[in-house]
Design a protein around this motif. Structure first.
Motif, PDB file in Angstrom:
ATOM      1  N   GLN A  16       3.274  -2.879   1.775  1.00 15.43           N
ATOM      2  CA  GLN A  16       2.964  -2.443   0.645  1.00 15.43           C
ATOM      3  C   GLN A  16       4.131  -2.097  -0.077  1.00 15.43           C
ATOM      4  OE1 GLN A  16      -1.441  -0.267   0.487  1.00 15.43           O
ATOM      5  NE2 GLN A  16       0.168   0.739   1.720  1.00 15.43           N
ATOM      6  N   THR A  17       4.362  -2.592  -1.445  1.00 13.38           N
ATOM      7  CA  THR A  17       5.452  -2.098  -2.284  1.00 13.38           C
ATOM      8  C   THR A  17       5.197  -0.903  -3.102  1.00 13.38           C
ATOM      9  OG1 THR A  17       4.372  -3.772  -3.780  1.00 13.38           O
ATOM     10  CG2 THR A  17       6.319  -4.323  -2.618  1.00 13.38           C
ATOM     11  N   GLY A  18       3.955  -0.434  -3.322  1.00  8.07           N
ATOM     12  CA  GLY A  18       3.367   0.744  -3.834  1.00  8.07           C
ATOM     13  C   GLY A  18       2.567   1.511  -3.190  1.00  8.07           C
ATOM     14  N   GLY A  19       2.597   1.699  -1.865  1.00  8.54           N
ATOM     15  CA  GLY A  19       1.668   2.443  -1.039  1.00  8.54           C
ATOM     16  C   GLY A  19       1.625   3.990  -1.495  1.00  8.54           C
ATOM     17  N   ARG A  20       0.203   4.363  -1.633  1.00  2.00           N
ATOM     18  CA  ARG A  20       0.080   5.787  -2.218  1.00  2.00           C
ATOM     19  C   ARG A  20      -0.542   6.675  -1.039  1.00  2.00           C
ATOM     20  NH1 ARG A  20      -3.695   6.144  -5.155  1.00  2.00           N
ATOM     21  NH2 ARG A  20      -4.856   4.097  -4.911  1.00  2.00           N
TER      22      ARG A  20
ATOM     23  N   ARG B  35       1.980  -9.207   1.238  1.00  2.00           N
ATOM     24  CA  ARG B  35       2.723  -8.339   0.677  1.00  2.00           C
ATOM     25  C   ARG B  35       1.777  -7.807  -0.777  1.00  2.00           C
ATOM     26  NH1 ARG B  35       8.173  -7.913  -2.559  1.00  2.00           N
ATOM     27  NH2 ARG B  35       9.231  -6.528  -0.932  1.00  2.00           N
TER      28      ARG B  35
ATOM     29  N   ASP C 290      -5.397   0.032  -4.316  1.00  2.00           N
ATOM     30  CA  ASP C 290      -5.461  -0.482  -5.706  1.00  2.00           C
ATOM     31  C   ASP C 290      -6.329  -1.656  -5.914  1.00  2.00           C
ATOM     32  OD1 ASP C 290      -4.063   1.965  -6.406  1.00  2.00           O
ATOM     33  OD2 ASP C 290      -2.301   0.871  -6.787  1.00  2.00           O
TER      34      ASP C 290
ATOM     35  N   GLY D 280       0.892  -4.275  -3.688  1.00  3.56           N
ATOM     36  CA  GLY D 280       1.351  -3.083  -4.308  1.00  3.56           C
ATOM     37  C   GLY D 280       0.622  -1.917  -3.209  1.00  3.56           C
ATOM     38  N   SER D 281      -0.595  -2.097  -3.553  1.00  3.38           N
ATOM     39  CA  SER D 281      -1.547  -1.188  -2.623  1.00  3.38           C
ATOM     40  C   SER D 281      -2.898  -1.587  -2.259  1.00  3.38           C
ATOM     41  CB  SER D 281      -1.396   0.191  -3.188  1.00  3.38           C
ATOM     42  OG  SER D 281      -2.701   0.929  -2.919  1.00  3.38           O
TER      43      SER D 281
ATOM     44  N   TYR E 261      -1.838  -1.154   7.003  1.00  2.00           N
ATOM     45  CA  TYR E 261      -2.169  -0.983   5.681  1.00  2.00           C
ATOM     46  C   TYR E 261      -3.505  -1.410   5.469  1.00  2.00           C
ATOM     47  CZ  TYR E 261       2.812  -0.342   6.188  1.00  2.00           C
ATOM     48  OH  TYR E 261       3.804   0.082   6.670  1.00  2.00           O
TER      49      TYR E 261
ATOM     50  N   SER F 212       5.775   1.849   3.128  1.00  3.32           N
ATOM     51  CA  SER F 212       4.904   0.858   3.936  1.00  3.32           C
ATOM     52  C   SER F 212       5.720  -0.241   4.229  1.00  3.32           C
ATOM     53  CB  SER F 212       3.652   0.346   2.896  1.00  3.32           C
ATOM     54  OG  SER F 212       2.785   1.700   2.286  1.00  3.32           O
TER      55      SER F 212
ATOM     56  N   ALA G 267       4.110   9.037  -2.333  1.00  2.00           N
ATOM     57  CA  ALA G 267       4.226   7.593  -2.151  1.00  2.00           C
ATOM     58  C   ALA G 267       3.929   7.726  -0.280  1.00  2.00           C
ATOM     59  CB  ALA G 267       5.382   7.247  -2.076  1.00  2.00           C
TER      60      ALA G 267
END
Ligand code: BTN
Length: 281
Positions: free
Chosen positions: A64-68, A37, A43, A39-40, A83, A77, A74
């Motif tokens: 991903q918790t902050g996939g961009r 897991r 990143d 964020g991205s 990813y 994810s 957003a």
């Protein structure tokens, strides 16, 4: 200072990808990290790029918790998707074609697994008109030129549509829904990385071959009226071609020609199709 690691150290998906690449004759030249897991992935890889990570360093995550996505959107994810981010340090022009080369690599990777997909400029990957994958290219330059590009690839593999946010359910496809078969993220990552090496080499050796390959994979919108959302307004014109740098050439309604850069565009659709901005995900 670049330090390898941070992901799992036990034999895991990253080792599986490395082994599968080796079985295809590719001795991967850089670390591949896997995280359950994050964020991205992009990143994290951008941080590593700034710390000096080598070209082809890659980061994978199960979730991903902050996939961009592109244009600050957003990227949903949930588990069951690919990813993947990979670091390039291009020493050659034209770097603007890297996202297009990545698009061709993703379409070919899907084809290896029995999925027919198409590219919609600038870099959406569609199947049956629905978004199956997306590519986010982020770059950093200094006074001496381009330092790095982080390519992020997101692909809907196994996630049932209920796992996606309401606004994406109708516009998104998944490999499972399309083929009835499971494509595991590690197998998808292996195929994408392998095809990416092919098209990155092609870019260096013969950039027009990348444009030709991209056109061959593209939705056949040439000569048709399209609408683009660009900087809050809608631009309408006939899609003519790509220019040598990968920008879209349009003939506008007043007969003038316009070159549109990918960074200017949030979404593209056929003018005849009314309200469906597929790919604006
Ligand atoms: C798009 O908007 O179409 C591009 C989506 C790119 C998503 C991928 S998932 C892996 C990498 N990490 C991110 O946060 N985004 C990219």
């Amino acid at each position: 200072m670049y330090r390898e690691g941070g992901g799992s150290t036990m034999m895991g998906p990253a080792d599986g990808v490395r082994e599968a690449l080796r079985a295809r004759g590719l001795d991967w030249p850089a670390p591949i990290e896997h995280h359950a897991r994050l964020g991205s992935t992009s990143d994290l890889l951008k941080e590593k790029a700034r710390e000096g990570a080598p070209e082809w360093a890659a980061v994978l995550a199960d979730e991903q918790t902050g996939g961009r996505g592109r244009q600050g959107r957003a990227w949903a994810s949930p588990p069951g998707g690919l990813y993947l981010s990979v670091l390039l340090r291009p020493q050659f022009a034209p770097a603007s074609l890297i996202p297009l080369a990545a698009g061709v690599a993703v379409v070919e990777a899907l084809r290896e697994h029995g999925v027919t997909a198409e590219l919609k400029w600038p870099n959406d990957v569609l199947a049956g008109g629905r978004k199956l994958a997306g590519i986010l290219a982020e770059a950093s330059s200094s006074s001496s030129g381009l330092e790095w590009v982080v390519l992020g690839v997101g692909m809907n593999l196994l996630a049932p549509s209920e796992a996606l946010p309401d606004d994406l359910r109708d516009g998104a496809a998944s490999v499972l829904a399309l083929t009835g078969r499971r494509l595991e993220p590690a197998a998808a990552a292996t195929a994408v990385l392998a095809r990416l090496t092919v098209w990155y080499d092609a870019l260096r050796a013969d950039a027009p071959s990348v444009l030709r390959a991209w056109r061959a994979c593209a939705v056949p919108w040439w000569g048709r009226r399209v609408e683009l959302r660009s900087r809050g307004s809608v631009v309408r014109g006939v899609a003519e071609d790509l220019d040598p740098a990968g920008a879209l050439l349009l003939t506008l309604e007043d007969g003038s020609r316009r070159t549109v850069l990918s960074g200017e565009v949030t979404a593209v659709r056929l003018a005849a199709e009314g309200t469906d901005w597929v790919g604006g995900r």
